[in-house]
Write an enzyme that holds these catalytic residues in place. Sequence first.
Site, PDB file in Angstrom:
ATOM      1  N   ARG A   1     -15.778   1.841 -14.158  1.00 17.26           N
ATOM      2  CA  ARG A   1     -16.269   0.536 -13.263  1.00 17.26           C
ATOM      3  C   ARG A   1     -17.641   1.050 -12.765  1.00 17.26           C
ATOM      4  O   ARG A   1     -18.666   0.069 -12.780  1.00 17.26           O
ATOM      5  CB  ARG A   1     -15.512   0.300 -12.048  1.00 17.26           C
ATOM      6  CG  ARG A   1     -15.703  -0.885 -11.205  1.00 17.26           C
ATOM      7  CD  ARG A   1     -14.911  -1.366 -10.187  1.00 17.26           C
ATOM      8  NE  ARG A   1     -13.437  -0.409 -10.002  1.00 17.26           N
ATOM      9  CZ  ARG A   1     -12.428  -0.867 -10.365  1.00 17.26           C
ATOM     10  NH1 ARG A   1     -12.466  -2.324 -10.837  1.00 17.26           N
ATOM     11  NH2 ARG A   1     -11.159  -0.134 -10.259  1.00 17.26           N
ATOM     12  N   TYR A   2     -17.852   2.144 -12.477  1.00 16.93           N
ATOM     13  CA  TYR A   2     -19.102   2.744 -12.173  1.00 16.93           C
ATOM     14  C   TYR A   2     -19.882   3.742 -13.072  1.00 16.93           C
ATOM     15  O   TYR A   2     -19.277   4.155 -13.744  1.00 16.93           O
ATOM     16  CB  TYR A   2     -19.328   3.393 -10.623  1.00 16.93           C
ATOM     17  CG  TYR A   2     -18.376   2.654  -9.429  1.00 16.93           C
ATOM     18  CD1 TYR A   2     -19.085   1.597  -8.817  1.00 16.93           C
ATOM     19  CD2 TYR A   2     -16.935   2.851  -9.390  1.00 16.93           C
ATOM     20  CE1 TYR A   2     -18.517   1.070  -7.808  1.00 16.93           C
ATOM     21  CE2 TYR A   2     -16.384   2.314  -8.320  1.00 16.93           C
ATOM     22  CZ  TYR A   2     -17.086   1.142  -7.536  1.00 16.93           C
ATOM     23  OH  TYR A   2     -16.357   0.594  -6.641  1.00 16.93           O
TER      24      TYR A   2
ATOM     25  N   ARG B   1     -18.802   7.734 -12.912  1.00 15.40           N
ATOM     26  CA  ARG B   1     -17.425   8.161 -12.402  1.00 15.40           C
ATOM     27  C   ARG B   1     -16.311   7.190 -13.338  1.00 15.40           C
ATOM     28  O   ARG B   1     -16.601   6.121 -13.654  1.00 15.40           O
ATOM     29  CB  ARG B   1     -17.372   8.276 -11.313  1.00 15.40           C
ATOM     30  CG  ARG B   1     -17.435   7.023 -10.167  1.00 15.40           C
ATOM     31  CD  ARG B   1     -17.813   7.367  -8.957  1.00 15.40           C
ATOM     32  NE  ARG B   1     -17.963   6.273  -8.016  1.00 15.40           N
ATOM     33  CZ  ARG B   1     -19.113   5.713  -7.754  1.00 15.40           C
ATOM     34  NH1 ARG B   1     -20.016   5.875  -8.611  1.00 15.40           N
ATOM     35  NH2 ARG B   1     -19.202   4.764  -7.090  1.00 15.40           N
TER      36      ARG B   1
ATOM     37  N   CYS C   1       4.966   7.033  -8.680  1.00 14.07           N
ATOM     38  CA  CYS C   1       4.835   7.442  -7.368  1.00 14.07           C
ATOM     39  C   CYS C   1       6.153   7.997  -6.648  1.00 14.07           C
ATOM     40  O   CYS C   1       7.097   7.749  -7.105  1.00 14.07           O
ATOM     41  CB  CYS C   1       4.172   6.486  -6.456  1.00 14.07           C
ATOM     42  SG  CYS C   1       2.832   5.573  -7.276  1.00 14.07           S
TER      43      CYS C   1
ATOM     44  N   CYS D   1       4.557   1.756  -1.861  1.00 10.97           N
ATOM     45  CA  CYS D   1       3.887   1.269  -0.569  1.00 10.97           C
ATOM     46  C   CYS D   1       3.799  -0.201  -0.797  1.00 10.97           C
ATOM     47  O   CYS D   1       3.775  -0.847  -1.889  1.00 10.97           O
ATOM     48  CB  CYS D   1       2.422   1.510  -0.404  1.00 10.97           C
ATOM     49  SG  CYS D   1       2.234   3.770  -0.702  1.00 10.97           S
TER      50      CYS D   1
ATOM     51  N   CYS E   1       0.535  -1.882  -2.052  1.00 15.16           N
ATOM     52  CA  CYS E   1      -0.149  -1.553  -3.169  1.00 15.16           C
ATOM     53  C   CYS E   1      -0.871  -2.503  -4.079  1.00 15.16           C
ATOM     54  O   CYS E   1      -0.360  -3.334  -4.509  1.00 15.16           O
ATOM     55  CB  CYS E   1       0.772  -0.558  -3.990  1.00 15.16           C
ATOM     56  SG  CYS E   1      -0.065   0.068  -5.443  1.00 15.16           S
TER      57      CYS E   1
ATOM     58  N   ARG F   1      -1.926  -1.817  -6.864  1.00 13.19           N
ATOM     59  CA  ARG F   1      -1.474  -1.455  -8.314  1.00 13.19           C
ATOM     60  C   ARG F   1       0.035  -1.594  -8.379  1.00 13.19           C
ATOM     61  O   ARG F   1       0.712  -1.144  -9.436  1.00 13.19           O
ATOM     62  CB  ARG F   1      -1.735  -0.108  -8.786  1.00 13.19           C
ATOM     63  CG  ARG F   1      -3.301  -0.024  -9.092  1.00 13.19           C
ATOM     64  CD  ARG F   1      -3.782   1.302 -10.026  1.00 13.19           C
ATOM     65  NE  ARG F   1      -5.085   1.338  -9.997  1.00 13.19           N
ATOM     66  CZ  ARG F   1      -5.949   2.315  -9.429  1.00 13.19           C
ATOM     67  NH1 ARG F   1      -5.225   3.330  -8.942  1.00 13.19           N
ATOM     68  NH2 ARG F   1      -7.229   2.312  -9.433  1.00 13.19           N
TER      69      ARG F   1
ATOM     70  N   ASP G   1      -6.172  -5.309  -0.049  1.00 13.09           N
ATOM     71  CA  ASP G   1      -6.588  -5.921  -1.314  1.00 13.09           C
ATOM     72  C   ASP G   1      -5.738  -7.152  -1.444  1.00 13.09           C
ATOM     73  O   ASP G   1      -4.450  -7.162  -1.010  1.00 13.09           O
ATOM     74  CB  ASP G   1      -6.392  -5.007  -2.433  1.00 13.09           C
ATOM     75  CG  ASP G   1      -7.543  -3.844  -2.529  1.00 13.09           C
ATOM     76  OD1 ASP G   1      -8.594  -4.116  -2.376  1.00 13.09           O
ATOM     77  OD2 ASP G   1      -7.260  -2.877  -2.512  1.00 13.09           O
TER      78      ASP G   1
ATOM     79  N   ASP H   1     -12.771  -3.717  -1.534  1.00 16.38           N
ATOM     80  CA  ASP H   1     -12.886  -3.617  -3.098  1.00 16.38           C
ATOM     81  C   ASP H   1     -13.025  -5.197  -3.297  1.00 16.38           C
ATOM     82  O   ASP H   1     -12.018  -6.069  -3.269  1.00 16.38           O
ATOM     83  CB  ASP H   1     -11.651  -3.203  -3.637  1.00 16.38           C
ATOM     84  CG  ASP H   1     -12.127  -2.049  -4.578  1.00 16.38           C
ATOM     85  OD1 ASP H   1     -12.797  -2.415  -5.589  1.00 16.38           O
ATOM     86  OD2 ASP H   1     -11.309  -1.105  -4.333  1.00 16.38           O
TER      87      ASP H   1
ATOM     88  N   LYS I   1     -16.604  -1.538  -5.068  1.00 22.24           N
ATOM     89  CA  LYS I   1     -16.506  -1.374  -3.411  1.00 22.24           C
ATOM     90  C   LYS I   1     -17.782  -1.685  -2.612  1.00 22.24           C
ATOM     91  O   LYS I   1     -18.553  -1.088  -3.276  1.00 22.24           O
ATOM     92  CB  LYS I   1     -15.719  -0.236  -3.071  1.00 22.24           C
ATOM     93  CG  LYS I   1     -14.467   0.145  -3.552  1.00 22.24           C
ATOM     94  CD  LYS I   1     -13.955   1.658  -3.090  1.00 22.24           C
ATOM     95  CE  LYS I   1     -12.881   2.142  -3.464  1.00 22.24           C
ATOM     96  NZ  LYS I   1     -12.668   2.268  -5.068  1.00 22.24           N
TER      97      LYS I   1
END
Length: 357
Positions: A91-92, A95, A104, A108, A111, A113, A274, A311, A318
Amino acid sequence: MPRAKTHRSASDLVAAGLAPPQALLELERVAARYAVSLTPDLGELIAASDPHDPIARQFVPDPAELDRRADESADPIGDDANSPVEGIVHRYPDRVLLKLAYVCAVYCRFCFRREMVGPGRRRALSAAALAAALAYIRDHPEIWEVILTGGDPLVLSARRLHAATAALAAVDHVKVVRIHTRVPIADPALVTPTLVRALKAVGKATYVVLHANHPRELTAAARTACARLVDAGIPMLSQSVLLRGVNDDAATLAALMRALVECRIKPYYLHHGDLAPGTAHLRTTIAHGQALIRGLQGRVSGLCQPAYMLDIPGGHGKSPIGPSYIRPLPATTDGQCFEVEDFKGGRHVYPPGSAGA
Ligand code: SF4
């Protein structure tokens, strides 16, 4: 003594007294849609008698998750649109994310994702996909930092993690490897000396970013796991999500940030929730988030100040969302003045001559 088991279904949670029996059918509908996992370490922190327990709110499914709003999205931050090969999000410019795991230790409820992680799919990137992802990183000399995320990379074996960090260590232009995880809190026993050794990309700066949302999560065992990482020379940062009924009050947020700093973990980001499907009941307003950050400023050590981040939906990246403590005043013949607010709300003029010649 045998280890207590991880709760992986609505009936597990009801049997453990962590959800009311009359809610079982509805919670099964939620669990059929979004993965459930609550480890013993986190389950033990829940006060079952408290219907608003902040740990339960993060991990025990809620019928409100079936309420999907029109502005919510299965991929709220646009991972897919920025994924040139499986497992990579670029995205950037400098990185990439490398999504090693699709599972996981805990799931959560907020989440972003949640549509991409969980059982019922591959546990991790296949060997062929990992090879292609590493080839992408090697072919892009602008990639300075690789962020291992997922899923939670720390659920993978030390052998698998070492293979990934060793491959990244061999790429000249990659200088930083950052690993995002909830495992030191969710299952601290997994953070063994062998795993810690596997995480270090030799010759590169290796960081671990801990996801923590409530001060109660930093138990003695979690603190020991984090100390093992820091003592091994791995600097730690934290990220938290601002969650209604979990940490959206000044005292809880201050206690969380202080607990992190006591563990030698620098608070890095406080994320605004999000627009993940079925998570509206856990989001706050941005105005409330800004007021909370204002409450931390000055009253709690500078070490304890995270950046409040949004985000931007759609994969635009972000941005810090304030609050701002400075505003321009009308320019004078001497130049531009600013008004700066102090931590008590007092306002002060910063004169134009202060910038020097
Ligand atoms: S550990 Fe991270 S990726 Fe996994 S469910 Fe929680 S927030 Fe999502």
